[in-house]
Structures are given as C-alpha cells and as structure tokens.
Design a protein around this motif. Structure first.
Motif, PDB file in Angstrom:
ATOM      1  N   TYR A  15       1.304  -0.690  -0.135  1.00  0.00           N
ATOM      2  CA  TYR A  15       0.207  -0.347  -0.064  1.00  0.00           C
ATOM      3  C   TYR A  15       0.644   1.141  -0.194  1.00  0.00           C
ATOM      4  O   TYR A  15       1.155   2.542   0.621  1.00  0.00           O
ATOM      5  CB  TYR A  15      -0.988   0.442   1.463  1.00  0.00           C
ATOM      6  N   TYR A  19      -0.669   3.323  -4.433  1.00  0.00           N
ATOM      7  CA  TYR A  19      -2.518   2.761  -3.632  1.00  0.00           C
ATOM      8  C   TYR A  19      -3.310   4.606  -2.876  1.00  0.00           C
ATOM      9  O   TYR A  19      -3.921   4.838  -3.208  1.00  0.00           O
ATOM     10  CB  TYR A  19      -2.005   2.023  -2.918  1.00  0.00           C
ATOM     11  N   SER A  20      -2.346   4.991  -2.498  1.00  0.00           N
ATOM     12  CA  SER A  20      -2.246   6.540  -1.050  1.00  0.00           C
ATOM     13  C   SER A  20      -3.119   7.263  -2.741  1.00  0.00           C
ATOM     14  O   SER A  20      -3.591   8.225  -1.990  1.00  0.00           O
ATOM     15  CB  SER A  20      -1.675   6.984  -0.727  1.00  0.00           C
ATOM     16  N   LYS A  22      -4.297   6.913  -4.735  1.00  0.00           N
ATOM     17  CA  LYS A  22      -5.601   6.613  -6.005  1.00  0.00           C
ATOM     18  C   LYS A  22      -6.860   7.046  -5.001  1.00  0.00           C
ATOM     19  O   LYS A  22      -8.440   7.416  -5.347  1.00  0.00           O
ATOM     20  CB  LYS A  22      -5.761   4.880  -6.361  1.00  0.00           C
ATOM     21  N   ARG A  23      -6.622   6.870  -3.415  1.00  0.00           N
ATOM     22  CA  ARG A  23      -8.060   6.367  -2.482  1.00  0.00           C
ATOM     23  C   ARG A  23      -7.986   8.201  -2.027  1.00  0.00           C
ATOM     24  O   ARG A  23      -8.474   8.814  -2.410  1.00  0.00           O
ATOM     25  CB  ARG A  23      -7.132   5.820  -1.315  1.00  0.00           C
ATOM     26  N   VAL A  24      -6.636   8.857  -1.916  1.00  0.00           N
ATOM     27  CA  VAL A  24      -7.000  10.878  -1.956  1.00  0.00           C
ATOM     28  C   VAL A  24      -8.163  11.147  -2.627  1.00  0.00           C
ATOM     29  O   VAL A  24      -8.698  11.469  -2.995  1.00  0.00           O
ATOM     30  CB  VAL A  24      -5.068  11.131  -1.833  1.00  0.00           C
ATOM     31  N   LYS A  26      -9.534   9.425  -4.989  1.00  0.00           N
ATOM     32  CA  LYS A  26     -10.865   9.455  -5.052  1.00  0.00           C
ATOM     33  C   LYS A  26     -11.840   9.953  -3.704  1.00  0.00           C
ATOM     34  O   LYS A  26     -12.425  10.866  -4.163  1.00  0.00           O
ATOM     35  CB  LYS A  26     -11.074   7.761  -4.683  1.00  0.00           C
ATOM     36  N   HIS A  27     -10.596  10.568  -2.664  1.00  0.00           N
ATOM     37  CA  HIS A  27     -11.543  11.380  -1.260  1.00  0.00           C
ATOM     38  C   HIS A  27     -11.837  12.494  -2.039  1.00  0.00           C
ATOM     39  O   HIS A  27     -12.969  13.037  -1.531  1.00  0.00           O
ATOM     40  CB  HIS A  27     -10.602  10.940   0.172  1.00  0.00           C
ATOM     41  N   THR A  30     -15.151  12.610  -4.354  1.00  0.00           N
ATOM     42  CA  THR A  30     -16.101  12.404  -3.741  1.00  0.00           C
ATOM     43  C   THR A  30     -16.486  13.900  -2.352  1.00  0.00           C
ATOM     44  O   THR A  30     -18.446  13.996  -2.635  1.00  0.00           O
ATOM     45  CB  THR A  30     -16.258  11.205  -2.679  1.00  0.00           C
TER      46      THR A  30
END
Length: 56
Positions: A15, A19-20, A22-24, A26-27, A30
């Motif tokens: 991770y 990976y981080s 992509k998550r950030v 997305k957040h 959103t």
C-alpha cells in the motif's frame, strides 16, 4: 494539494504511494474539492531512525 508519503517499509511492498494516491484522489473528488497538485515523498520511510537512512 495532496501530500503522499511512505511511512513504513511494509507500505513500500503493498500500500505505497500509488495506492494512497488513488485513494486520496477519490476522496477529494467525492468531497467536490479541487485537486491542484500532488506532492509524493518517495524518500526514506518515516519509521526509520537517522542511522538507517544513510546510503551505503
């Protein structure tokens, strides 16, 4: 702005920055926020002490 970094050696193996990131993203999307820049600190792990970070 998003700030990404590796905090443990284990994160480098799974991770990590990609990976981080992509998550950030997305957040941020959103929340409806604007992402203006990304800074990825791919240097030494934050969990290593100074003696472990010197190049050998």
């Amino acid at each position: 702005m998003a700030y990404l970094r590796v905090s443990t050696e284990e994160q480098k193996k799974g991770y990590g920055i990609t990976y981080s990131g992509k998550r950030v993203v997305k957040h941020i999307t959103t929340k409806g926020w604007a992402l203006v820049d990304v800074f990825a600190d791919e240097g030494f792990s934050g969990s290593l002490d100074h003696a472990q970070t010197s190049s050998a």
